[in-house]
Design an enzyme around this catalytic site. Structure first.
Site, PDB file in Angstrom:
ATOM      1  N   GLY A 171       0.790  -1.231   0.000  1.00  0.00           N
ATOM      2  CA  GLY A 171       0.000   0.000   0.000  1.00  0.00           C
ATOM      3  C   GLY A 171       0.819   1.277   0.000  1.00  0.00           C
ATOM      4  O   GLY A 171       0.261   2.378  -0.004  1.00  0.00           O
ATOM      5  N   ARG A 298       7.730 -13.977   2.124  1.00  0.00           N
ATOM      6  CA  ARG A 298       8.415 -14.034   3.419  1.00  0.00           C
ATOM      7  C   ARG A 298       7.486 -14.638   4.457  1.00  0.00           C
ATOM      8  O   ARG A 298       6.291 -14.833   4.188  1.00  0.00           O
ATOM      9  CB  ARG A 298       8.764 -12.606   3.866  1.00  0.00           C
ATOM     10  CG  ARG A 298       7.504 -11.753   3.987  1.00  0.00           C
ATOM     11  CD  ARG A 298       7.657 -10.482   4.759  1.00  0.00           C
ATOM     12  NE  ARG A 298       6.369  -9.885   5.033  1.00  0.00           N
ATOM     13  CZ  ARG A 298       5.698  -9.083   4.225  1.00  0.00           C
ATOM     14  NH1 ARG A 298       6.211  -8.732   3.055  1.00  0.00           N
ATOM     15  NH2 ARG A 298       4.521  -8.604   4.567  1.00  0.00           N
TER      16      ARG A 298
HETATM   17  C1  MV4 Z   1      -6.382  -2.160  -3.295  1.00  0.00           C
HETATM   18  C2  MV4 Z   1      -7.558  -1.813  -2.609  1.00  0.00           C
HETATM   19  C3  MV4 Z   1      -8.686  -1.571  -3.371  1.00  0.00           C
HETATM   20  N1  MV4 Z   1      -8.628  -1.666  -4.722  1.00  0.00           N
HETATM   21  N2  MV4 Z   1      -6.387  -2.244  -4.630  1.00  0.00           N
HETATM   22  C4  MV4 Z   1      -3.432  -2.138   0.457  1.00  0.00           C
HETATM   23  C5  MV4 Z   1      -2.238  -2.995   0.714  1.00  0.00           C
HETATM   24  C6  MV4 Z   1      -1.780  -3.465  -0.619  1.00  0.00           C
HETATM   25  N3  MV4 Z   1      -1.338  -4.822  -0.563  1.00  0.00           N
HETATM   26  C7  MV4 Z   1      -2.955  -3.299  -1.499  1.00  0.00           C
HETATM   27  N4  MV4 Z   1      -3.977  -2.605  -0.751  1.00  0.00           N
HETATM   28  C8  MV4 Z   1      -5.188  -2.344  -1.288  1.00  0.00           C
HETATM   29  N5  MV4 Z   1      -5.238  -2.409  -2.646  1.00  0.00           N
HETATM   30  C9  MV4 Z   1      -7.487  -2.021  -5.312  1.00  0.00           C
HETATM   31  N6  MV4 Z   1      -7.460  -2.092  -6.627  1.00  0.00           N
HETATM   32  C10 MV4 Z   1      -7.534  -1.779  -1.219  1.00  0.00           C
HETATM   33  C11 MV4 Z   1      -6.348  -2.033  -0.551  1.00  0.00           C
HETATM   34  C12 MV4 Z   1      -6.386  -2.037   0.877  1.00  0.00           C
HETATM   35  C13 MV4 Z   1      -6.730  -0.906   1.636  1.00  0.00           C
HETATM   36  C14 MV4 Z   1      -7.042   0.320   1.068  1.00  0.00           C
HETATM   37  C15 MV4 Z   1      -7.386   1.405   1.857  1.00  0.00           C
HETATM   38  C16 MV4 Z   1      -7.433   1.290   3.241  1.00  0.00           C
HETATM   39  C17 MV4 Z   1      -7.115   0.098   3.835  1.00  0.00           C
HETATM   40  C18 MV4 Z   1      -6.775  -1.005   3.042  1.00  0.00           C
HETATM   41  C19 MV4 Z   1      -6.489  -2.224   3.671  1.00  0.00           C
HETATM   42  C20 MV4 Z   1      -6.149  -3.307   2.911  1.00  0.00           C
HETATM   43  C21 MV4 Z   1      -6.108  -3.214   1.525  1.00  0.00           C
END
Ligand code: MV4
Length: 510
Positions: A171, A298
C-alpha cells in the site's frame, strides 16, 4: 542439513525464529545494532554479533555486515524474518553465493513477485483473477505508459482508479483517483514518491475496489514441486496500511470459497516456481469475488493465527523445507480447528493518533492461561527506541469458536500490564468491545473510512480516581514501613505474614 543459523532480524520475530531453531536442535546466532545490545533476541540466542550503529540502514539492512557475521560465527544458514532484508532478492542471492543456505524462497521467486506489474502478468497467464488494471488486456510491453495512455486505460477500467507503484507493495505510495481531472497530478505525485521510495518511477492503474476485505492465503511449498495452502487470514483491520488485528478463519469465507481461493493461491505460487512459506493477498469484494493483489515472499507477522488453527509450526517447516525435506502433508490432511485472533501490541499512543512512543518499560505482566500465546520482544527494564518498527509483542488467542476467542482476547488484554510507555492495548480492548467487530461486519474502511471506528479521549482523572490513587499511595507507604528484615515474625502487624511482605518490592530483601 545445517546446524547453526543466523537470524538477520530483531525483536519478537527474531525471538520466534530462535525458538523454532531450539526445537529443531539448531544453534542460534543473533545480530544486533548498538541500540539492541541488551535486546531480548540477543539474550535468547546462543551467540550474538554486533553489525553496526542504530539506524537500520547501517545495521539490519547492512547485507555485507550480516553475511560477514554469519561466516565469522560459523553459521551455515540465514533466516531473514520479516521486513528488513527478507524480500531483497539481491540479498538472498548474496547469501547463497557466499555458500550459506537461505531460509526463504529462491531469489527468482522473490524477484518475480517483487515487480507488481510483472507479477500481475504472470498471474493473468496462470488464470489467477487480478483486479482490472492498466495492463489488463495483455497488450502491454512492460514499458511505462504515458499520461495519455494512462488516461485511456483509466477510461477503459472505469473510475475510481488507484495508482500503484510497480516496485511498491503493502500500500505504500498508492493514490486514489476519482475522476479524469485528478489523474495527471496523481500520476506525477505517485511517480515522484515511487522513485524516492523504491528507486523506480514505474506506476500502473487498478480499478479501486471499495469496501472490500483483505483476505490472504498462507502457502507452504517444498523444493520438490509440492505446495499446500493453510487457509486464510482476515486482515481488514488496518490503519494506514499497517495491520493491527488479524484472525483465522475469516467470517466472510465459506469452506467452498476457502477451497477455491486456496487452489488459486497454490496456482499463483506454482506459476513462479515458489518454494518455502509465502502468502498470497487477495481483495474479497462484497459480491464474493476475489482478486489477486500481491504475494508476500516471506514469513509474515501474522503467521501465528494460522499456526493456531492448523496446528502447523510454520517457522519449523521453513527450516525443514530449506534443508530439502518434502512437505509432510497433502492438502486433504490439512484441517482447520477453532478460531484465532491476533492483536499487535505496539509502542504507539492510540489516544494521540498512534504517535510513536519511546521510553523504558518499567513493569511488565504478560497474560497467560488457556488459549493464550504471547510473542514478545520486550522485558521489564528494556528501553524502547524510535529507531525501529514500534511492534512490541503480539497477543494471539485461540478459542473453539470466534466468540470464545473474542472473550479470551478481552480477558488476556485485561491481564496485560505494560508500564512506562504508551501502547495500543486500550485500542485493542475497545475494538474487542465494538459490536461491528463482534458481528464481523467490517472491511478495510473500519479504521481509515470517514465513518470508521474512532478512539475516544483518554479516560480523565476524576476526583474519585485521585482519591483512590492517594489512598493507595498511603497504603503503599505503610507497607514499606511494615516489615524490616529481621523483625520478629508478625511483629506489629498481626495477620500478615512477613514471608508475604518480604517478597514485595520495597521491602528490603537480602
Ligand atoms: C487495493 C484496494 C482496493 N482496490 N487495490 C493495500 C495494501 C496493498 N497490498 C494493497 N492494498 C489495497 N489495494 C485495489 N485495486 C484496497 C487495498 C487495501 C486498503 C485500502 C485502503 C485502506 C485500507 C486497506 C487495507 C487493505 C487493503
Amino acid at each position: 542439513m545445517f546446524k547453526k543459523v543466523l537470524i538477520a532480524n530483531r525483536g519478537e520475530i527474531a525471538v520466534r525464529v530462535i525458538r523454532a531453531c531450539q526445537e529443531r536442535g539448531l544453534t542460534t546466532v543473533a545480530v544486533f545494532s548498538d541500540a539492541d545490545r541488551a535486546a531480548l533476541h540477543v539474550r535468547y540466542a546462543d551467540e550474538a554479533y554486533r553489525i553496526g550503529p542504530p539506524p537500520a540502514r547501517e545495521s539490519y539492512l547492512n547485507a555485507a555486515a550480516i553475511i560477514a557475521a554469519a561466516h565469522r560465527s560459523g553459521a551455515e544458514a540465514i533466516h531473514p524474518g520479516y521486513g528488513f532484508l527478507s524480500e531483497r532478492a539481491v540479498f538472498a542471492q548474496a547469501v547463497l553465493d557466499s555458500g550459506l543456505a537461505w531460509v526463504g524462497p529462491a531469489p527468482a521467486a522473490i524477484r518475480a513477485m517483487g515487480d507488481k506489474v510483472a507479477a500481475r502478468r504472470s498471474m493473468m497467464a496462470a488464470g489467477v483473477p487480478v483486479v482490472p488494471g492498466s495492463d489488463g488486456d495483455g497488450g502491454d510491453s512492460g514499458a511505462a505508459l504515458s499520461d495519455a495512455e494512462m488516461a485511456q486505460a483509466a477510461e477503459r477500467i472505469g473510475y475510481p482508479v488507484l495508482v500503484k507503484a510497480s516496485a511498491g507493495g503493502g500500500g505504500k505510495g498508492m493514490r486514489t483517483v476519482n475522476e479524469p481531472s485528478e489523474l495527471p497530478r496523481a500520476l506525477a505525485a505517485a511517480r515522484r514518491e515511487a522513485l524516492n521510495a523504491f528507486g523506480s518511477d514505474l506506476v500502473y492503474l487498478e480499478k479501486l475496489i471499495t469496501r472490500a476485505r483483505h483476505v490472504e492465503i498462507q502457502i507452504l511449498a517444498d523444493n520438490h514441486g509440492n505446495c499446500v495452502h493453510l487457509g486464510e487470514r482476515e486482515c481488514s483491520i488496518q490503519r494506514r496500511h499497517q495491520k493491527l488485528i488479524e484472525e483465522a478463519p475469516s467470517v466472510a469465507v465459506t469452506p467452498e470459497l476457502r477451497a477455491e481461493m486456496g487452489q488459486v493461491a497454490v496456482r499463483a505460487a506454482q506459476a513462479v516456481g515458489y518454494n518455502n512459506a509465502g502468502t498470497v493477498e487477495f481483495l474479497l469484494d462484497r459480491s464474493g469475488k476475489f482478486y489477486f493483489l500481491e504475494m508476500n515472499t516471506r514469513l509474515q507477522v501474522e503467521h501465528g493465527v494460522t499456526e493456531l488453527v492448523t496446528g502447523i509450526d510454520i517457522v519449523k517447516e521453513q527450516f525443514a523445507i530449506a534443508s530439502g525435506r518434502k512437505l509432510r502433508w497433502t492438502q486433504g490432511e490439512i484441517t482447520l480447528k477453532g478460531h484465532a485472533i491476533e492483536c499487535r501490541i505496539s509502542a504507539e499512543n492510540p489516544y494521540n493518533n498512534f504517535l510513536p512512543a519511546a521510553g523504558r518499560i518499567t513493569t511488565l505482566g504478560e497474560p497467560s492461561g488457556p488459549g493464550v500465546r504471547v510473542e514478545s520482544g520486550i522485558y521489564a527494564g528494556w528501553e524502547v527506541s524510535l529507531y525501529y518498527d514500534p511492534l512490541l509483542a503480539k497477543l494471539i488467542v485461540w478459542g473453539e469458536t470466534r466468540p470464545e476467542a473474542i472473550l479470551r482476547m478481552r480477558r488476556a488484554l485485561a491481564e496485560y500490564r505494560i508500564g512506562g510507555i504508551h501502547t495500543t492495548l486500550p485500542f485493542h480492548q475497545k475494538v474487542m468491545d465494538s459490536t461491528v467487530f463482534q458481528w464481523g461486519q467490517f472491511d478495510t474502511s473500519f479504521l481509515d473510512g470517514p465513518d470508521g471506528f474512532r478512539m475516544t479521549a483518554a479516560p480523565g482523572r476524576d476526583l474519585a480516581q485521585v482519591a483512590a490513587v492517594a489512598a493507595a499511595m498511603v497504603e503503599h507507604e505503610r507497607g514499606q514501613q511494615a516489615v524490616v528484615l529481621g523483625s520478629p515474625c508478625n511483629g506489629d502487624k498481626p495477620g500478615v505474614s512477613p514471608w508475604k511482605l518480604t517478597g514485595r518490592p520495597g521491602n528490603g530483601r537480602v
